[in-house]
Design an enzyme around this catalytic site. Structure first.
Site, PDB file in Angstrom:
ATOM      1  N   LYS A  69      -1.329 -14.488  -8.948  1.00  0.00           N
ATOM      2  CA  LYS A  69      -1.990 -14.275  -7.654  1.00  0.00           C
ATOM      3  C   LYS A  69      -1.919 -12.783  -7.379  1.00  0.00           C
ATOM      4  CE  LYS A  69      -1.473 -13.559  -3.523  1.00  0.00           C
ATOM      5  NZ  LYS A  69      -2.436 -12.571  -3.028  1.00  0.00           N
ATOM      6  N   GLU A  86      10.921  -8.391  -6.372  1.00  0.00           N
ATOM      7  CA  GLU A  86      10.914  -6.927  -6.434  1.00  0.00           C
ATOM      8  C   GLU A  86      10.391  -6.432  -5.100  1.00  0.00           C
ATOM      9  OE1 GLU A  86      12.113  -5.135  -8.716  1.00  0.00           O
ATOM     10  OE2 GLU A  86      12.234  -6.447 -10.457  1.00  0.00           O
ATOM     11  N   CYS A 133       7.270   1.877  -4.277  1.00  0.00           N
ATOM     12  CA  CYS A 133       8.541   1.270  -3.862  1.00  0.00           C
ATOM     13  C   CYS A 133       9.701   2.197  -4.204  1.00  0.00           C
ATOM     14  CB  CYS A 133       8.710  -0.069  -4.559  1.00  0.00           C
ATOM     15  SG  CYS A 133       8.437   0.046  -6.331  1.00  0.00           S
ATOM     16  N   GLU A 171      11.001   1.484   5.484  1.00  0.00           N
ATOM     17  CA  GLU A 171      10.072   1.890   4.436  1.00  0.00           C
ATOM     18  C   GLU A 171       8.707   2.174   5.075  1.00  0.00           C
ATOM     19  OE1 GLU A 171       8.513  -1.123   1.724  1.00  0.00           O
ATOM     20  OE2 GLU A 171       9.081   0.191   0.083  1.00  0.00           O
TER      21      GLU A 171
END
Ligand code: NAD
Length: 479
Positions: free
Chosen positions: A176, A251, A285, A385
């Site tokens: 996906k 992750e 990331c 973040e």
């Protein structure tokens, strides 16, 4: 699919059981080019029915592929490597156009994706799939059907990494991809189709996370989820996956520290630190978004930052001289703006950049690469973040304080230590609670594990670690 300039592309199919099939889902989503906000395509999104068809195909294929031997898997990995290598330029061009990734970085990302198949082949050769002693035999068995769910910031790389490990382990998959990466996925899929994998080994359904992703997570015929994305969605997946005891690799995000030690040469360290902060236009990331500098070097560091910023021009991502491209979407542009405003409100000082578009780049989702100084580690911009080119500079007095600040984060994905004495840098690195620590610059090793401590995730990808995440152990004991 070759990029046709000016034409609006329509994607109406998914990839199920070795063929492109028309979508059962009817919802259509626009694909917008981030450099100018123009419509460049439309994708018909999959629904639960498309997803269930893909899962059923993967389940059927697993009955055979789950019993495959190392040699067969290695051969498929080589085929996939060759097929994806042949489309290197198209894959890079799609990432530049649809996502706005700068070509100098997009090329590296695509190369890492293509290389993942050969890296997995090498790692597979080194894993003993059978071990025996006395009357005991232990075999490593494929976990089954895996759902691979990816983020938009390096969609092709994530699909390649996860697929390579799954194929090496003997699993079949339903991918996906991020719904913001439909064009890039299509190019990759055309390449993968050429690799002539066994039917049903690879299935790809593009759709919404809360529709296709949620079906993968709750469906009892999916044994494992390997997810790359945000902490919030990672939490949902972990919670919802518990009902069917899903195996999980997550992750997730990061707020990575870069520690400049007091023996570092600033004229070398600062450009490297900025390179890590503005990696993939800050939409990475692993981006080193907290820069820790010794208090006594603060003024010199500010001058070095102002000087080094010249190497990070913003603009057309297709231009190889450009280091920072647009944000992926208007939503992401607004998110970055809101964090820049928050930083100012909380008392941090803008050294470079600030709110708004860079001059002359008002049409797209471009932001100004921004460096904040006088940041405290408890400020929002140092804790959350941002996922854009926004760097927070924090000062410290002692090495111990630098380590404490670096570890004072909910995240623990990546970190960097910059200094002249490498032994000392390694000693500092060994005290950082992060899945990867690089010394004296960003580097990669496809056999080294990738993944996070704390909220940055669960499990590891890359090399043997990545393959093991798709394996179960079975012990057979003779009486
Ligand atoms: P996101 O979490 O919004 O989406 C990631 C994927 O999950 C998408 O494909 C999305 O459609 C899907 N999804 C959404 N809701 C879902 C649900 N309920 N069930 C199942 N799937 C669902 O993340 P994003 O905005 O695409 O990506 C940015 C995030 O990804 C950042 O936090 C970044 O740090 C993280 N990231 C981590 C790594 C890593 O290796 N650790 C790499 C890249 C990005």
């Amino acid at each position: 699919m070759k990029a046709q300039k000016g034409a609006i592309r329509a994607l109406t199919t998914h990839y199920i059981d070795g063929a492109f099939v028309e979508s059962h889902g009817r919802e259509v989503m626009d694909i917008i080019r981030p450099t100018d906000g123009q419509l460049i395509g439309r994708v018909t999104l999959a629904d639960e029915e498309d997803t269930r068809r893909a899962i059923a195909a993967a389940r059927r294929a697993f009955a055979t592929y789950g019993r495959s031997r190392k040699e067969e898997r290695a051969k498929l990995l080589r085929q996939v490597h060759d097929a994806t290598s042949a489309r290197f330029d198209d894959l890079t061009a799609a990432m530049v156009e649809e996502y706005g990734g700068v070509v100098q970085f997009a090329g590296l990302i695509v190369q890492s994706g293509v290389n993942a198949f050969m890296a997995a082949e090498k790692a597979l050769q080194e894993i003993p799939l059978t071990r025996s002693w006395d009357k005991t035999t232990v075999t490593l068995e494929p976990v089954g059907v895996a759902g691979l769910i990816t983020a938009w910031n390096a969609n092709a790389l994530f699909i390649c990494l996860k697929l390579a490990s799954a194929v090496a382990a003997g699993c079949t998959v339903v991918v996906k991809p991020s719904e913001l990466s439909a064009l890039q996925t299509r190019v990759l899929l055309e390449a993968l189709h050429e690799a002539e994998l066994p039917k049903g080994l690879l299935n790809v359904v593009t759709g919404r996370g809360d529709v296709v992703g949620a079906e993968l997570v709750r469906n009892p015929d999916v044994d494992k989820i390997s997810f790359t994305g945000s902490v919030g969605v990672g939490e949902t997946i972990m919670r919802d996956g518990a009902a069917t005891m899903k195996r999980m690799t997550l992750e997730l995000g990061g707020k990575s520290p870069t520690i400049v030690l007091d023996d570092a040469k600033l004229e070398e360290a600062i450009p490297k630190a900025l390179g890590m902060a503005f990696l993939n236009s800050g939409q990475a990331c692993a981006a080193g978004t907290r820069l820790l500098v010794p208090k006594k070097s603060f003024e010199a560091a500010k001058r070095a930052i102002a000087e080094a910023m010249r190497a990070f021009p913003v603009g057309d991502p297709a231009d190889p001289k450009i280091a920072v491209g647009p944000m992926v979407s208007h939503k992401q542009y607004e998110r970055v703006q809101s964090y820049i405003r928050k930083g100012i409100e909380e008392g941090a000082e803008v050294l470079v950049g600030g709110e708004g578009h860079p001059k002359g780049l008002e049409a797209g989702y471009f932001v100004k690469p921004t460096v904040f100084v006088n940041v405290r580690n408890d400020m929002t911009i140092a804790q959350e973040e941002i996922f854009g080119p926004v760097l927070s500079v924090i000062t410290y007095d002692t090495e111990d304080e630098a380590i404490r600040i670096a570890n004072d984060s909910k995240y623990g994905l990546h970190a960097a230590v910059l200094g002249t004495n490498v032994q000392r840098a390694r000693r500092v690195a060994a005290q950082l609670r992060a899945g990867r620590v690089v010394i004296n610059g960003m580097t990669d090793d496809p056999q080294a594990p990738w993944g996070g401590f704390k909220y940055s995730g669960i499990g590891r990808e890359y090399g043997q670690y990545g393959i093991e995440a798709f394996l179960e152990t079975r012990a057979i004991l003779d009486a």
